[in-house]
Design an enzyme around this catalytic site. Structure first.
Site, mmCIF file in Angstrom:
data_model
loop_
_atom_site.group_PDB
_atom_site.id
_atom_site.type_symbol
_atom_site.label_atom_id
_atom_site.label_comp_id
_atom_site.label_asym_id
_atom_site.label_seq_id
_atom_site.Cartn_x
_atom_site.Cartn_y
_atom_site.Cartn_z
ATOM 1 C CG ASP A 174 -5.284 -6.473 5.959
ATOM 2 O OD1 ASP A 174 -4.951 -7.625 5.631
ATOM 3 O OD2 ASP A 174 -4.606 -5.469 5.697
ATOM 4 C CB SER A 208 1.760 -9.025 2.561
ATOM 5 O OG SER A 208 1.618 -10.095 3.453
ATOM 6 C CG HIS A 260 -3.433 -9.752 3.345
ATOM 7 N ND1 HIS A 260 -2.901 -8.916 4.295
ATOM 8 C CD2 HIS A 260 -2.382 -10.455 2.830
ATOM 9 C CE1 HIS A 260 -1.584 -9.108 4.369
ATOM 10 N NE2 HIS A 260 -1.254 -10.029 3.486
#
Length: 339
Positions: free
Chosen positions: A288, A144, A315
Site C-alpha cells: 500500500d 483512502s 492502495h
C-alpha cells in the site's frame, strides 16, 4: 489519495450514462442465479452555499446490512468500488455507491469553502438520513480519503453506526508523508527518486516528467499492482473523472504527502481512535501507499477493532488482491450483523 493526471486522456474513451430509472439485472454465478436490484437516487444536500444534489445508487437489498461507500481523492468517484458488484450481492449484502459533492455524477459547485472535513461529515449525515440508514443496518466503508471521512463521521455520529470499515488509510497525515518519503520513495531507483524529489522541491508539478516517473516506478507497485495497460476500465474512468479543484485544495499536488496549506495538512486522529467503540475493521495491504504496520496498530487502538491484511494488495487492494479483500470484508459484515 492518489492524483493520476496521466490517465485523464485515456479515460475519455469510456462513456458512462447515469440511468434515472430503476434497472434490474440478472447475473449468473457458479451455483445459482443472483438477481441484483439497483436504484439511483439524487439526494438534496443543504450547505452554507445553498442546496446541491449528490448521486447515490443502491445495489442489492438487505434490511440488516447496508454499506455506504465513501470514495477517495478527495474528488474521485464511486467507480473506485465498481467491482464490489461482483462480490457483495452474491453474499447477500446491500451496498450504496455514492459520489460526494464535487465528484462525477453529483453537483460540482466551484466554491473552495465547501471543501472542508466538517462539511463533508455533515453531507454524509444528510445522505444517511435520506437513505433511511440507522444503527440497526448502517455500515460505513471509507477508503483512502474516505477513511479519513469515515473516522471523522464516527467521532461525531457513531450512535448511528452498526459498523465501520477504514480501508487503506492511516490515522496521521504526517506519518503517511514520512512513510512515503522514507520507505516507499527509496524503493525506486535512487536517481529516479532524487529526480522526483527535486521536482517536488521546485513545485514543478506541471512537468510531464513527474507523472512519467511515477507512472513507471510508483503507481504500478503501490496504487494498483498491475501494468497500467491492464488497469480495469472503471479505475481508468474514475481517474479521468476526478475533480482536480477538490483534490488540489484538500490534498495538494504531491504524491508523497500533503502540500502545505491544503485542507488536510496536519490531520491526526491517533489519540481519538479509542473513542470509536463500534465494531471497526481496518484494512491494509502489504504494498500500500499507506503503512500496513500503522494500520494494524490502529486496529488495536480501536476498542472493538479488527485488522485485515491483503498480502498481495496495494492502495486499491479490492482490485489487486480481491482473494483476501472481499472474504475478509464479507466475514466482518456478517459476524458483526450476528452480534
Amino acid at each position: 489519495m492518489k492524483n493520476h493526471w496521466f490517465l485523464a486522456p485515456l479515460a475519455a474513451v469510456f462513456f458512462f450514462a447515469c440511468q434515472s430509472s430503476t434497472p434490474t439485472e440478472t447475473i449468473d454465478s457458479e451455483s445459482t442465479e443472483v438477481v441484483i436490484k439497483e436504484e439511483v437516487k439524487m439526494i438534496p444536500i443543504q450547505t452554507p452555499k445553498g442546496e446541491f444534489k449528490v448521486f447515490t445508487q443502491r445495489v442489492g437489498d438487505n434490511p440488516d446490512i447496508k454499506v455506504l461507500l465513501l470514495h477517495g481523492g478527495p474528488g474521485m468517484t464511486h467507480q473506485q468500488f465498481a467491482n464490489f458488484k461482483e462480490y457483495l450481492p452474491q453474499a447477500g449484502i446491500e451496498f450504496i455507491w455514492y459520489d460526494q459533492l464535487g465528484s462525477a455524477h453529483s453537483d460540482q459547485p466551484s466554491d473552495s469553502t465547501l471543501w472542508t472535513i466538517e462539511r463533508f461529515v455533515d453531507e454524509v449525515e444528510q445522505v444517511r438520513v435520506a437513505l433511511g440508514l440507522n444503527k440497526d443496518n448502517f455500515y460505513l466503508f471509507g477508503q483512502s480519503w474516505g477513511g479519513i471521512l469515515g473516522i471523522e463521521y464516527a467521532l461525531q455520529h457513531q450512535e448511528q453506526l452498526k459498523g465501520l470499515i477504514i480501508s487503506n488509510m492511516m490515522a496521521d497525515i504526517d506519518e503517511y508523508e514520512t512513510y512515503a518519503k522514507q520507505v516507499l520513495g527509496p524503493q525506486m531507483p535512487k536517481e529516479v527518486f532524487e529526480e522526483v524529489m527535486e521536482i517536488e522541491k521546485n513545485g514543478d508539478f506541471e512537468n510531464p516528467r513527474y507523472m512519467e516517473l511515477l507512472g513507471e516506478h510508483h503507481y504500478p507497485f503501490h496504487v494498483l499492482r498491475k501494468p497500467q495497460d491492464q488497469w480495469p476500465a472503471e479505475v481508468v474512468k474514475m481517474m479521468g473523472e476526478m475533480n482536480p479543484e477538490v483534490y488540489v485544495y484538500m490534498q495538494g499536488y504531491s504524491e508523497f504527502g500533503i502540500t502545505p496549506g491544503a485542507t488536510l495538512e496536519g490531520w491526526d486522529r491517533k489519540a481519538d481512535l479509542k473513542k470509536i467503540t463500534v465494531p471497526t475493521l481496518v484494512i491494509g495491504a502489504t504494498h500500500d501507499t499507506m503503512d500496513p504496520t500503522h494500520m494494524e496498530w490502529m486496529s488495536k487502538e480501536l476498542p472493538n477493532g479488527q485488522f485485515l491484511l491483503c498480502p498481495d494488495g496495494s492502495h486499491l487492494s479490492q482490485y489487486d488482491d480481491p482473494e483476501h479483500f472481499f472474504p475478509g470484508l464479507i466475514s466482518f459484515l456478517k459476524e458483526t450483523n450476528q452480534k
